[in-house]
Design a protein around this motif. Structure first.
Motif, short mmCIF file in Angstrom:
data_model
loop_
_atom_site.label_atom_id
_atom_site.label_comp_id
_atom_site.label_asym_id
_atom_site.label_seq_id
_atom_site.Cartn_x
_atom_site.Cartn_y
_atom_site.Cartn_z
N GLY A 130 0.78 -1.24 0.00
CA GLY A 130 0.00 0.00 0.00
C GLY A 130 0.81 1.29 0.00
N PHE B 13 1.65 0.99 -4.27
CA PHE B 13 0.48 0.94 -5.16
C PHE B 13 -0.55 -0.06 -4.66
CE2 PHE B 13 -2.02 0.28 -9.00
CZ PHE B 13 -2.09 1.58 -9.50
N GLY C 265 0.01 -3.81 -7.87
CA GLY C 265 0.03 -3.90 -6.40
C GLY C 265 0.87 -5.08 -5.94
N MET C 266 0.72 -6.20 -6.64
CA MET C 266 1.51 -7.39 -6.27
C MET C 266 3.00 -7.13 -6.45
SD MET C 266 -0.71 -10.59 -7.67
CE MET C 266 -2.07 -9.98 -8.65
N TYR D 33 -7.72 -9.33 -7.46
CA TYR D 33 -8.92 -9.30 -6.61
C TYR D 33 -8.69 -9.94 -5.24
CZ TYR D 33 -11.25 -7.70 -10.78
OH TYR D 33 -11.58 -6.98 -11.89
N PHE D 34 -7.43 -10.10 -4.86
CA PHE D 34 -7.13 -10.56 -3.50
C PHE D 34 -6.28 -9.50 -2.82
CE2 PHE D 34 -8.42 -14.44 -5.53
CZ PHE D 34 -9.13 -15.08 -4.54
N THR D 35 -6.07 -9.68 -1.55
CA THR D 35 -5.28 -8.71 -0.79
C THR D 35 -4.12 -9.45 -0.11
OG1 THR D 35 -6.50 -9.15 1.21
CG2 THR D 35 -7.34 -7.37 -0.21
N1 UDP Z 1 -2.88 -7.81 -4.55
C1 UDP Z 1 -3.56 -8.69 -5.38
N2 UDP Z 1 -3.54 -10.03 -5.07
C2 UDP Z 1 -2.92 -10.52 -3.96
C3 UDP Z 1 -2.28 -9.58 -3.09
C4 UDP Z 1 -2.28 -8.26 -3.41
O1 UDP Z 1 -4.14 -8.30 -6.38
O2 UDP Z 1 -2.93 -11.74 -3.74
C5 UDP Z 1 -2.80 -6.39 -4.92
C6 UDP Z 1 -4.04 -5.57 -4.60
O3 UDP Z 1 -4.26 -4.70 -5.69
C7 UDP Z 1 -3.63 -4.76 -3.36
C8 UDP Z 1 -2.15 -4.54 -3.60
O4 UDP Z 1 -1.71 -5.77 -4.20
O5 UDP Z 1 -4.33 -3.54 -3.33
C9 UDP Z 1 -1.31 -4.23 -2.38
O6 UDP Z 1 -1.63 -5.06 -1.29
P1 UDP Z 1 -2.47 -4.54 -0.02
O7 UDP Z 1 -3.39 -3.45 -0.39
O8 UDP Z 1 -3.07 -5.73 0.62
O9 UDP Z 1 -1.29 -3.94 0.84
P2 UDP Z 1 -1.35 -3.20 2.28
O10 UDP Z 1 -2.61 -2.42 2.33
O11 UDP Z 1 -1.32 -4.29 3.33
O12 UDP Z 1 -0.11 -2.36 2.29
#
Ligand code: UDP
Length: 250
Positions: A68, A71, A90-91, A152-154
């Protein structure tokens, strides 16, 4: 590598409540107060010291770090970028953070492996469950980058899934708040912190602990979650020793 290390480690970890943990760190927290860079070296340093303290006591550590600070897929559409493309961006952002963390942990004398959900063989190993478990058994800190490799996962879902896969005892969600509150404590100063919660209570009260996919995975696999303040010195050790710090959801 000292081959006795894992055996010594096993011995020392007997005083720990949790022997194998999955630590979830947010990318946003890594930015700290830095305005000029995405990664605040002070935060990185503090995280590594905290992680080293529990590794030295023999805890087996897997880490998922978010992206985050660089991106998030959710930002994509406003920029005219396709959502799925944004999720992959994001990944990749999580890999940048994971590489920074890996390098910093190694500077602290720790053994690490970075495994990614997307093939990137110059910098990461592919995620292979049995291999990840073997690394943990050998005392290496395993960082899981690139989420689960699907849009579509986090990274919360990644944390839950990988924790179940590597048979971690607990998911430790390190945040900048010291647990789960009745209301957002940053907006409502009279909000009260829960010391413990059942999954059912957390669900019924609509408490925002992790996204629903991540939460359900933990609930169905009876995998406890502890939400705690990762920025407070010594907290990670306390949590791993089973001392009250944060909120336990089980
Ligand atoms: N993301 C994704 N698939 C996954 C993990 C992450 O598409 O298995 C993407 C998603 O767009 C997410 C971004 O990676 O918004 C960054 O991860 P996240 O927002 O979970 O990070 P944090 O908020 O913990 O910093």
């Amino acid at each position: 590598m000292n081959i006795l290390r894992p055996f010594l480690s096993l011995d020392r970890s007997q005083h720990m409540k949790y022997k194998r943990i999955l630590l979830k760190l947010s990318g946003e927290a890594l930015q700290g107060s830095s305005k000029s860079t995405n990664i605040d070296p002070k935060v990185l340093e503090q995280y590594c010291e905290e992680i080293k303290a529990i590794r030295d006591l023999g805890v087996e550590i897997a880490i998922v770090i978010g992206g985050g600070n660089i991106f998030r897929g959710g930002q994509a559409e406003a920029l005219g970028i396709d959502r799925v493309q944004g999720d992959y961006m994001g990944m990749l952002a999580t890999v940048i953070n994971a590489m920074a963390l890996q390098s910093s942990l190694e500077r602290h004398g720790l053994y690490t492996r970075l495994m990614a959900g997307i093939k990137m063989e110059q910098v990461c190993e592919p995620f292979i469950r049995r291999r990840a478990i073997r690394h943990l058994e050998k005392g290496r800190i395993v960082i899981f980058g690139a989420g689960i490799g699907n849009p579509y996962f986090t990274t919360d879902s990644t944390a839950s899934l990988r924790a179940v896969e590597v048979q971690a005892d607990v998911v430790l969600k390190g945040t900048r708040v010291d647990g789960v509150y009745t209301q957002d404590p940053e907006k409502y100063p009279d909000a009260v912190r829960y010391a413990t919660l059942s999954f059912q209570e957390a669900y019924e009260k609509g408490l925002n602990i992790m996204d629903m996919t991540a939460f359900t995975l933990c609930k169905e696999n009876k995998l406890p979650i502890i939400v705690f303040d990762m920025n407070k010195k010594g907290n990670l050790l306390k949590v791993v020793q089973g001392e009250p710090a944060g909120t336990l959801i089980s």
